[in-house]
Design a protein around this motif. Structure first.
Motif, PDB file in Angstrom:
ATOM      1  N   LYS A  18       0.851  -1.183   0.000  1.00 38.29           N
ATOM      2  CA  LYS A  18       0.000   0.000   0.000  1.00 38.29           C
ATOM      3  C   LYS A  18       0.891   1.238   0.000  1.00 38.29           C
ATOM      4  N   LEU A  19       0.697   2.059  -0.996  1.00 39.33           N
ATOM      5  CA  LEU A  19       1.450   3.296  -1.083  1.00 39.33           C
ATOM      6  C   LEU A  19       0.665   4.398  -0.399  1.00 39.33           C
ATOM      7  N   SER A  20       1.358   5.314   0.203  1.00 35.33           N
ATOM      8  CA  SER A  20       0.711   6.435   0.862  1.00 35.33           C
ATOM      9  C   SER A  20       0.009   7.297  -0.171  1.00 35.33           C
ATOM     10  N   THR A  21      -1.246   7.666   0.122  1.00 31.62           N
ATOM     11  CA  THR A  21      -2.002   8.525  -0.777  1.00 31.62           C
ATOM     12  C   THR A  21      -1.985   9.972  -0.291  1.00 31.62           C
ATOM     13  N   LEU A  22      -1.192  10.250   0.744  1.00 30.83           N
ATOM     14  CA  LEU A  22      -1.131  11.601   1.286  1.00 30.83           C
ATOM     15  C   LEU A  22      -0.141  12.431   0.470  1.00 30.83           C
ATOM     16  N   THR A  23      -0.697  13.180  -0.455  1.00 31.75           N
ATOM     17  CA  THR A  23       0.115  14.063  -1.285  1.00 31.75           C
ATOM     18  C   THR A  23       0.242  15.414  -0.578  1.00 31.75           C
ATOM     19  N   LEU A  26      -3.151  17.130  -0.706  1.00 29.44           N
ATOM     20  CA  LEU A  26      -4.137  16.594   0.236  1.00 29.44           C
ATOM     21  C   LEU A  26      -3.802  17.022   1.659  1.00 29.44           C
ATOM     22  N   GLN A  44     -10.024  14.298  -1.465  1.00 29.47           N
ATOM     23  CA  GLN A  44      -9.156  13.612  -2.434  1.00 29.47           C
ATOM     24  C   GLN A  44      -9.409  14.131  -3.837  1.00 29.47           C
ATOM     25  N   ASN A  48      -6.666  16.027  -6.139  1.00 29.98           N
ATOM     26  CA  ASN A  48      -6.299  15.561  -7.478  1.00 29.98           C
ATOM     27  C   ASN A  48      -6.346  16.686  -8.503  1.00 29.98           C
TER      28      ASN A  48
END
Length: 71
Positions: A18-23, A26, A44, A48
């Motif tokens: 699982k890759l972090s989705t916290l950009t 965000l 999210q 994006n």
């Protein structure tokens, strides 16, 4: 300084990493008090569509009543 690393074989366990989705976008939106009630999905979506821009302190980024070039 030494940093230990290890290779993990996720396929062996029928899992994907699982890759972090916290950009950065965000993370910035999550700290905005005006968006505190927004759902994670809405944040999210906004993230994006967002771009972080750096501006100098004191720069006017919006003027009331003026047409916006971007938001």
């Amino acid at each position: 300084m030494t940093i230990a690393t290890a290779s993990l074989d996720f396929e062996r366990f029928n899992r994907t990493p699982k890759l972090s989705t916290l950009t950065p976008e965000l993370a910035a939106l999550q700290t905005c008090p005006l968006l505190a009630e927004a759902s994670p999905a809405a944040l999210q979506t906004l993230a994006n569509l967002s771009t972080i821009r750096s501006v100098a302190r004191g720069t006017i980024v919006a003027t009331e009543g003026a047409p916006a070039q971007s938001i």
